[in-house]
Design a protein around this motif. Structure first.
Motif, PDB file in Angstrom:
ATOM      1  N   ALA A 129       0.218   8.750 -13.899  1.00  0.00           N
ATOM      2  CA  ALA A 129      -0.569   9.878 -14.398  1.00  0.00           C
ATOM      3  C   ALA A 129       0.333  10.958 -14.992  1.00  0.00           C
ATOM      4  CB  ALA A 129      -1.420  10.458 -13.274  1.00  0.00           C
ATOM      5  N   VAL A 130       1.473  11.220 -14.348  1.00  0.00           N
ATOM      6  CA  VAL A 130       2.416  12.220 -14.863  1.00  0.00           C
ATOM      7  C   VAL A 130       2.977  11.788 -16.221  1.00  0.00           C
ATOM      8  CG1 VAL A 130       4.707  13.236 -14.465  1.00  0.00           C
ATOM      9  CG2 VAL A 130       3.010  13.223 -12.637  1.00  0.00           C
ATOM     10  N   VAL A 131       3.368  10.529 -16.321  1.00  0.00           N
ATOM     11  CA  VAL A 131       3.895  10.036 -17.609  1.00  0.00           C
ATOM     12  C   VAL A 131       2.833  10.136 -18.697  1.00  0.00           C
ATOM     13  CG1 VAL A 131       4.647   7.936 -18.804  1.00  0.00           C
ATOM     14  CG2 VAL A 131       5.662   8.547 -16.628  1.00  0.00           C
ATOM     15  N   THR A 132       1.599   9.801 -18.371  1.00  0.00           N
ATOM     16  CA  THR A 132       0.523   9.874 -19.360  1.00  0.00           C
ATOM     17  C   THR A 132       0.292  11.311 -19.814  1.00  0.00           C
ATOM     18  OG1 THR A 132      -0.503   7.943 -18.326  1.00  0.00           O
ATOM     19  CG2 THR A 132      -1.870   9.245 -19.790  1.00  0.00           C
ATOM     20  N   VAL A 133       0.268  12.245 -18.882  1.00  0.00           N
ATOM     21  CA  VAL A 133       0.082  13.658 -19.238  1.00  0.00           C
ATOM     22  C   VAL A 133       1.267  14.167 -20.055  1.00  0.00           C
ATOM     23  CG1 VAL A 133      -0.083  15.989 -18.274  1.00  0.00           C
ATOM     24  CG2 VAL A 133      -1.468  14.150 -17.326  1.00  0.00           C
ATOM     25  N   GLY A 149     -12.976   1.812   5.407  1.00  0.00           N
ATOM     26  CA  GLY A 149     -12.641   0.838   6.436  1.00  0.00           C
ATOM     27  C   GLY A 149     -11.509  -0.082   6.043  1.00  0.00           C
ATOM     28  N   ASN A 150     -11.192  -0.128   4.764  1.00  0.00           N
ATOM     29  CA  ASN A 150     -10.065  -0.945   4.327  1.00  0.00           C
ATOM     30  C   ASN A 150      -8.754  -0.209   4.563  1.00  0.00           C
ATOM     31  OD1 ASN A 150     -11.809  -2.911   3.497  1.00  0.00           O
ATOM     32  ND2 ASN A 150     -11.085  -2.977   1.385  1.00  0.00           N
ATOM     33  N   MET A 151      -7.687  -0.978   4.699  1.00  0.00           N
ATOM     34  CA  MET A 151      -6.352  -0.419   4.931  1.00  0.00           C
ATOM     35  C   MET A 151      -5.843   0.325   3.697  1.00  0.00           C
ATOM     36  SD  MET A 151      -3.225  -2.697   6.253  1.00  0.00           S
ATOM     37  CE  MET A 151      -1.550  -2.163   6.256  1.00  0.00           C
ATOM     38  N   GLY A 152      -6.290  -0.075   2.531  1.00  0.00           N
ATOM     39  CA  GLY A 152      -5.878   0.518   1.269  1.00  0.00           C
ATOM     40  C   GLY A 152      -6.319  -0.389   0.142  1.00  0.00           C
ATOM     41  N   VAL A 153      -5.645  -0.290  -0.989  1.00  0.00           N
ATOM     42  CA  VAL A 153      -5.968  -1.161  -2.119  1.00  0.00           C
ATOM     43  C   VAL A 153      -5.763  -2.625  -1.722  1.00  0.00           C
ATOM     44  CG1 VAL A 153      -5.291  -1.793  -4.458  1.00  0.00           C
ATOM     45  CG2 VAL A 153      -5.433   0.609  -3.812  1.00  0.00           C
ATOM     46  N   PHE A 154      -4.713  -2.878  -0.987  1.00  0.00           N
ATOM     47  CA  PHE A 154      -4.431  -4.217  -0.479  1.00  0.00           C
ATOM     48  C   PHE A 154      -4.857  -4.249   0.988  1.00  0.00           C
ATOM     49  CE2 PHE A 154      -1.393  -3.280  -3.813  1.00  0.00           C
ATOM     50  CZ  PHE A 154      -1.525  -4.387  -4.632  1.00  0.00           C
ATOM     51  N   ASN A 163      -5.470   2.428 -12.659  1.00  0.00           N
ATOM     52  CA  ASN A 163      -4.809   2.714 -11.380  1.00  0.00           C
ATOM     53  C   ASN A 163      -5.606   3.724 -10.561  1.00  0.00           C
ATOM     54  OD1 ASN A 163      -2.664   0.963 -11.708  1.00  0.00           O
ATOM     55  ND2 ASN A 163      -1.351   2.504 -12.634  1.00  0.00           N
ATOM     56  N   ILE A 164      -6.084   4.778 -11.206  1.00  0.00           N
ATOM     57  CA  ILE A 164      -6.869   5.796 -10.504  1.00  0.00           C
ATOM     58  C   ILE A 164      -8.193   5.207 -10.020  1.00  0.00           C
ATOM     59  CG2 ILE A 164      -8.104   7.985 -10.804  1.00  0.00           C
ATOM     60  CD1 ILE A 164      -5.795   8.776 -12.727  1.00  0.00           C
ATOM     61  N   TYR A 165      -8.850   4.445 -10.877  1.00  0.00           N
ATOM     62  CA  TYR A 165     -10.118   3.804 -10.498  1.00  0.00           C
ATOM     63  C   TYR A 165      -9.934   2.875  -9.308  1.00  0.00           C
ATOM     64  CZ  TYR A 165     -14.040   0.564 -10.692  1.00  0.00           C
ATOM     65  OH  TYR A 165     -15.107  -0.226 -10.370  1.00  0.00           O
ATOM     66  N   ARG A 166      -8.894   2.079  -9.335  1.00  0.00           N
ATOM     67  CA  ARG A 166      -8.633   1.134  -8.254  1.00  0.00           C
ATOM     68  C   ARG A 166      -8.344   1.867  -6.946  1.00  0.00           C
ATOM     69  NH1 ARG A 166      -3.685  -2.899  -7.772  1.00  0.00           N
ATOM     70  NH2 ARG A 166      -2.668  -0.892  -7.850  1.00  0.00           N
ATOM     71  N   ASN A 182       0.809  -1.226   0.000  1.00  0.00           N
ATOM     72  CA  ASN A 182       0.000   0.000   0.000  1.00  0.00           C
ATOM     73  C   ASN A 182       0.837   1.268   0.000  1.00  0.00           C
ATOM     74  OD1 ASN A 182      -2.637  -0.991  -0.180  1.00  0.00           O
ATOM     75  ND2 ASN A 182      -2.681  -1.448   2.002  1.00  0.00           N
ATOM     76  N   LYS A 183       2.053   1.212   0.530  1.00  0.00           N
ATOM     77  CA  LYS A 183       2.855   2.436   0.531  1.00  0.00           C
ATOM     78  C   LYS A 183       3.344   2.809  -0.870  1.00  0.00           C
ATOM     79  CE  LYS A 183       7.411   0.622   1.696  1.00  0.00           C
ATOM     80  NZ  LYS A 183       8.461   0.581   2.705  1.00  0.00           N
ATOM     81  N   TRP A 184       3.220   1.904  -1.837  1.00  0.00           N
ATOM     82  CA  TRP A 184       3.640   2.204  -3.208  1.00  0.00           C
ATOM     83  C   TRP A 184       2.476   2.491  -4.145  1.00  0.00           C
ATOM     84  CZ3 TRP A 184       8.370   3.517  -4.016  1.00  0.00           C
ATOM     85  CH2 TRP A 184       9.366   3.043  -3.164  1.00  0.00           C
ATOM     86  N   VAL A 185       1.240   2.430  -3.654  1.00  0.00           N
ATOM     87  CA  VAL A 185       0.076   2.643  -4.521  1.00  0.00           C
ATOM     88  C   VAL A 185      -0.009   4.100  -4.978  1.00  0.00           C
ATOM     89  CG1 VAL A 185      -2.446   2.628  -4.591  1.00  0.00           C
ATOM     90  CG2 VAL A 185      -1.227   0.693  -3.613  1.00  0.00           C
ATOM     91  N   VAL A 186       0.082   5.048  -4.044  1.00  0.00           N
ATOM     92  CA  VAL A 186      -0.036   6.469  -4.403  1.00  0.00           C
ATOM     93  C   VAL A 186       1.110   6.918  -5.311  1.00  0.00           C
ATOM     94  CG1 VAL A 186      -0.091   8.822  -3.480  1.00  0.00           C
ATOM     95  CG2 VAL A 186      -1.403   7.025  -2.363  1.00  0.00           C
TER      96      VAL A 186
END
Length: 116
Positions: free
Chosen positions: A33-37, A68-73, A58-61, A22-26
């Motif tokens: 997003a930066v590379v895409t822009v 209540g969840n800790m994050g994506v994982f 990635n943004i949707y996920r 989770n610490k690598w999701v953001v």
């Protein structure tokens, strides 16, 4: 991939695995997003269109994490409903995508700087 496979083999517990992931999701969401822009700004249309679905996913996920969840994982749900297998599959697909992008960027870099 290594962290998820360690969890699958019970080398680490679910909580530490999810906190590591989770610490690598953001940073992943921001970086992609930066590379895409940047590809849009520099008018590299093919690479932009290739990156757009992955950045959107990635943004949707990230946005659709239940409250209540800790994050994506989430450690309480990672073993439920085959989420570990789907996270492994997603990690392998992303690895292939990033490998493909690496060689495309390398080719573009070399072809643009080569003497004509």
């Amino acid at each position: 991939i290594i962290t998820l496979s360690d969890l699958e083999c019970d080398y680490i517990n679910a909580r530490s695995c999810c906190s590591k992931l989770n610490k690598w999701v953001v940073p992943e969401v921001i970086g992609h997003a930066v590379v895409t822009v940047l590809m849009l700004i520099s008018l590299h249309w093919f690479i932009f269109l290739l990156n757009l679905p992955v950045a959107t996913w990635n943004i949707y996920r990230y946005i659709m994490v239940p409250s209540g969840n800790m994050g994506v994982f989430d450690p309480t749900e990672i073993h439920n409903r085959g989420q570990l297998k789907s996270h492994m599959k997603e990690a392998m697909i992303k690895l292939g995508f990033h490998l493909l992008c690496f060689f495309m960027y390398l080719y573009r870099s070399v072809s643009e700087t080569a003497p004509k």
